[in-house]
Design a protein around this motif. Sequence first.
Motif, short mmCIF file in Angstrom:
data_model
loop_
_atom_site.label_atom_id
_atom_site.label_comp_id
_atom_site.label_asym_id
_atom_site.label_seq_id
_atom_site.Cartn_x
_atom_site.Cartn_y
_atom_site.Cartn_z
N PHE A 5 31.89 45.95 86.27
CA PHE A 5 31.80 44.49 86.42
C PHE A 5 31.51 44.02 87.85
O PHE A 5 31.30 42.83 88.07
CB PHE A 5 33.11 43.84 85.94
CG PHE A 5 33.42 44.10 84.50
CD1 PHE A 5 32.69 43.48 83.49
CD2 PHE A 5 34.41 44.99 84.14
CE1 PHE A 5 32.97 43.73 82.16
CE2 PHE A 5 34.70 45.24 82.81
CZ PHE A 5 33.97 44.63 81.81
N GLY A 6 31.51 44.93 88.82
CA GLY A 6 31.18 44.53 90.18
C GLY A 6 32.34 44.72 91.14
O GLY A 6 33.51 44.72 90.74
N ARG A 7 31.98 44.90 92.42
CA ARG A 7 33.00 45.17 93.44
C ARG A 7 33.79 43.92 93.82
O ARG A 7 35.01 43.96 93.97
CB ARG A 7 32.34 45.71 94.70
CG ARG A 7 31.68 47.06 94.70
CD ARG A 7 31.03 47.57 93.51
NE ARG A 7 30.21 48.77 93.78
CZ ARG A 7 30.04 49.74 92.91
NH1 ARG A 7 30.63 49.68 91.72
NH2 ARG A 7 29.27 50.77 93.19
N LYS A 8 33.11 42.80 93.96
CA LYS A 8 33.74 41.59 94.50
C LYS A 8 34.86 41.08 93.62
O LYS A 8 35.97 40.77 94.09
CB LYS A 8 32.68 40.51 94.69
CG LYS A 8 33.25 39.18 95.20
CD LYS A 8 32.15 38.13 95.29
CE LYS A 8 32.74 36.77 95.65
NZ LYS A 8 31.71 35.72 95.72
N MET A 11 39.01 40.88 94.58
CA MET A 11 39.82 39.66 94.65
C MET A 11 41.03 39.71 93.72
O MET A 11 42.14 39.32 94.09
CB MET A 11 38.95 38.45 94.34
CG MET A 11 37.92 38.15 95.42
SD MET A 11 37.10 36.56 95.18
CE MET A 11 36.25 36.86 93.62
N TRP A 12 40.82 40.18 92.49
CA TRP A 12 41.92 40.19 91.52
C TRP A 12 43.03 41.15 91.92
O TRP A 12 44.22 40.85 91.77
CB TRP A 12 41.40 40.51 90.12
CG TRP A 12 40.85 39.29 89.43
CD1 TRP A 12 39.55 38.98 89.20
CD2 TRP A 12 41.61 38.19 88.92
NE1 TRP A 12 39.43 37.76 88.57
CE2 TRP A 12 40.68 37.26 88.40
CE3 TRP A 12 42.97 37.91 88.86
CZ2 TRP A 12 41.09 36.06 87.80
CZ3 TRP A 12 43.38 36.71 88.28
CH2 TRP A 12 42.45 35.81 87.75
N TYR A 25 44.40 34.12 100.78
CA TYR A 25 43.17 34.66 101.34
C TYR A 25 42.12 34.92 100.26
O TYR A 25 40.92 34.99 100.57
CB TYR A 25 43.50 35.95 102.08
CG TYR A 25 42.33 36.53 102.85
CD1 TYR A 25 41.79 35.83 103.92
CD2 TYR A 25 41.78 37.75 102.50
CE1 TYR A 25 40.73 36.34 104.62
CE2 TYR A 25 40.72 38.28 103.20
CZ TYR A 25 40.20 37.57 104.26
OH TYR A 25 39.14 38.08 104.95
N VAL A 26 42.53 35.05 99.02
CA VAL A 26 41.58 35.26 97.92
C VAL A 26 40.55 34.13 97.88
O VAL A 26 39.37 34.35 97.58
CB VAL A 26 42.33 35.36 96.58
CG1 VAL A 26 41.35 35.46 95.42
CG2 VAL A 26 43.24 36.58 96.58
N LEU A 27 40.98 32.91 98.16
CA LEU A 27 40.06 31.77 98.14
C LEU A 27 38.95 31.93 99.18
O LEU A 27 37.79 31.57 98.94
CB LEU A 27 40.83 30.47 98.39
CG LEU A 27 41.94 30.17 97.37
CD1 LEU A 27 42.70 28.90 97.79
CD2 LEU A 27 41.36 30.01 95.98
#
Length: 408
Positions: A82-85, A89-90, A186-188
């Motif tokens: 599904f992707g690195r980014k 974050m999750w 920081y996730v934002l």
Amino acid sequence: MSVEPAVMSARIKPVPSAKRLITVSGIGLLFDSMDVNLVAYILVAVAAQWHLSPATQGYLSSMGFIGMAVGAALAGLLADRFGRKAVFMWTLLIYSVATGLTAFAWGVGIFYFLRFLVGFGLGGELPVATTYVLESSADDRRGRHVVLLEMFYAFGSLCAALISNLVIPSVGWRVVFLIGAIPALYVLILRRQLPESPRFMSLAERRSMRDAFTTLWAPGVTRSTVVTWVLWFAMNFAFYGMVLWLPSILFLKGYSLVHSLSYTLIMTLAQVPGYLTAAWLVEKWGRKRTLLPAMLCSALAALGFGFAHSTLWLFVFGILVNYFMLGAWAGTYIFTVEQFPTRARASGIGWASGFGRIGAIIAPSLVGLMIGAKIGFGAVFTMFFAMIAIGFLVVWAFGRETLGERLR
């Protein structure tokens, strides 16, 4: 004429500058490191408050690594699908929230559960962030970028040491966990700052999680899988067995709580130059050629620390352990992440990291049992010497140098 290349090109956002790439990704690792290292300091205070035996302290340390093992393996597969980014974050959010909740733990049982959740998020974030930075960097700088990324882990160790020295003696360990929850915000920032990895976006098709895992055992990849699994097991066993027990070992040697925390802080300062040295060497000598000397020196320093009987020699060998172990960790990350093809790269480092966490699970508990059985510190650190030596021999005999190679 097919329009697929144009569509694919439109989906790929510009790669951020090297400074922004490393800084934004690295601060996430800083908070990760801060959390896992805080436990080493907090256990001293928690054990005194809850009257915990050395064995129970070891089990509490190990619980976080059980979560890390599961998180690393699962996050690597998810990142290849599904992707690195998104996975980056999750996982960061999961461990941050769990860290904050740990401040309200009322007993050992809930502490165990929350440490598992913290470990799950932490274990997943580390390999995914490393994969992301590698795939977003130019070939001639990717090794240095990955090592500079991992250097933020040393900064996190320093933050943990500073927070513990300033906060635990004055207001107690619970406030430390509240401070550790800050990364949730920081996730934002990550959502706005980071585009997806260009190499991941350029893949012609998304492999299933099953296919990604199968690739790790395909011809031409199996040897890399086995070598990296052994390497990560040895490094985790030795590093976390030593680091998580270091403040407690100094305390058991007769130093006060304040002195134990202060001495550990001074030793931890050596981690930063260890990373900086490795960042220069991985592009000059090579990944394997940097990793092997650092592992050998780490093993010898661990042996010296175990048999040190004066404050001076404890300082000397404690500094050397931190310097060389972190240099070896820097080499471990870049050596591992370049061993696998893009379609299974996050899975490769994720499963190596996950398997390696078994060593981190065993070591703290084993050290607690050995100390409880009145086995001397010399024997404990001889065990760490032997484990690093095993990893050294496997990488030396079967590891593949990747300096100058194009990513597959």
